[in-house]
Design a protein around this motif. Structure first.
Motif, short mmCIF file in Angstrom:
data_model
loop_
_atom_site.label_atom_id
_atom_site.label_comp_id
_atom_site.label_asym_id
_atom_site.label_seq_id
_atom_site.Cartn_x
_atom_site.Cartn_y
_atom_site.Cartn_z
N LYS A 183 28.26 24.55 65.82
CA LYS A 183 27.16 24.50 66.80
C LYS A 183 26.60 23.11 67.05
CE LYS A 183 25.56 29.13 65.55
NZ LYS A 183 24.48 29.90 64.90
N GLN A 184 26.70 22.23 66.06
CA GLN A 184 26.03 20.93 66.18
C GLN A 184 26.94 19.81 66.65
OE1 GLN A 184 23.94 21.34 62.11
NE2 GLN A 184 22.83 19.68 63.14
N GLN A 185 26.33 18.84 67.32
CA GLN A 185 27.00 17.58 67.64
C GLN A 185 26.24 16.41 67.03
OE1 GLN A 185 27.31 17.88 71.98
NE2 GLN A 185 29.51 18.05 71.74
N ASP A 186 24.95 16.60 66.85
CA ASP A 186 24.10 15.56 66.28
C ASP A 186 24.16 15.63 64.74
OD1 ASP A 186 22.14 13.84 65.42
OD2 ASP A 186 20.58 14.61 66.74
N TYR A 187 24.63 14.57 64.12
CA TYR A 187 24.77 14.58 62.66
C TYR A 187 23.82 13.60 61.99
CZ TYR A 187 28.12 11.04 64.31
OH TYR A 187 28.72 10.00 64.97
N LYS A 188 22.68 13.34 62.65
CA LYS A 188 21.68 12.41 62.11
C LYS A 188 21.14 12.89 60.76
CE LYS A 188 18.94 10.81 65.22
NZ LYS A 188 17.80 10.83 66.18
N ASP A 189 20.86 14.20 60.64
CA ASP A 189 20.33 14.75 59.38
C ASP A 189 21.31 14.52 58.23
OD1 ASP A 189 18.04 15.56 60.59
OD2 ASP A 189 18.60 17.68 60.73
#
Length: 202
Positions: A183-189
């Motif tokens: 589901k995610q594309q943002d891996y900042k966390d």
């Protein structure tokens, strides 16, 4: 203490970007472990990771990739399987009991001791060893800078692992739990969590 990341067993879209960023952030070694996968997919992944980081990458299979991509070495997933015929170069191994460490360390660059802190994926408390057993192994010189802890490691128990004298920590679920590959594309966390882990290990 060295910080090692084990890949997820499956490939996913953002993987090369995440791994490249983690290597840039100071991950010591990356272990590519994709059981029963086609070598073609591992080749593609390696081709997408900047070549400057290839000397930090170890493969758990498709060992020919070590020379083809100038990788650090190969990993044998048990203490007894012999090296591939004619292999020359760095290698590491996985041990499941403390008694295997002495022999396995003799030629390996480093050795993983499996199930040190339990497997997070199964939500099991503790690992296969008590703190007392690990402390005794350290006193006997069995746990040292050449032995890396594997299994159930997270931000809460890394300090204790370091104090027990392990030379490295192998992180898997504690990193990958911060990113939903579907589901995610943002891996900042995920990256922020890695930075916190790195501070403990250093």
């Amino acid at each position: 203490m060295k910080l090692v990341l084990m890949t997820k067993p499956t490939f996913f879209v953002e993987e090369d970007k995440i791994l490249s960023n983690l290597l840039e952030e100071g991950m010591d070694y990356l272990h590519i472990n994709k059981p029963e996968s086609s070598p073609m997919f591992t080749e593609r992944l390696l081709s997408l990771i900047p070549e400057e980081y290839h000397n930090k990458i170890v493969v758990h299979g498709h060992y020919y990739l070590k020379d083809e991509y100038g990788l650090r070495g190969i990993h044998i997933d048990d203490p007894l399987t012999p090296l591939p015929q004619g292999y020359k170069g760095k290698f590491s191994r996985t041990c499941t009991v403390i008694e295997q460490l002495k022999e396995a360390k003799k030629k390996s660059e480093y050795v993983f001791l499996k199930s040190v802190a339990g497997e997070n994926a199964d939500n099991e408390p503790g690992g296969d060893f008590t703190i007392g057993q690990l402390a005794d192994a350290r006193k006997q010189g069995l746990i040292d800078k050449h032995v890396y802890a594997l299994g159930g490691l997270n931000i809460d128990n890394l300090k204790e692992i370091k104090q027990l004298g392990f030379g490295g920590a192998v992180i898997c679920e504690d990193i990958w739990a911060r990113f939903d590959i579907h589901k995610q594309q943002d891996y900042k966390d995920l990256l922020n969590h890695f930075v916190k882990i790195k501070k403990i290990v250093d």
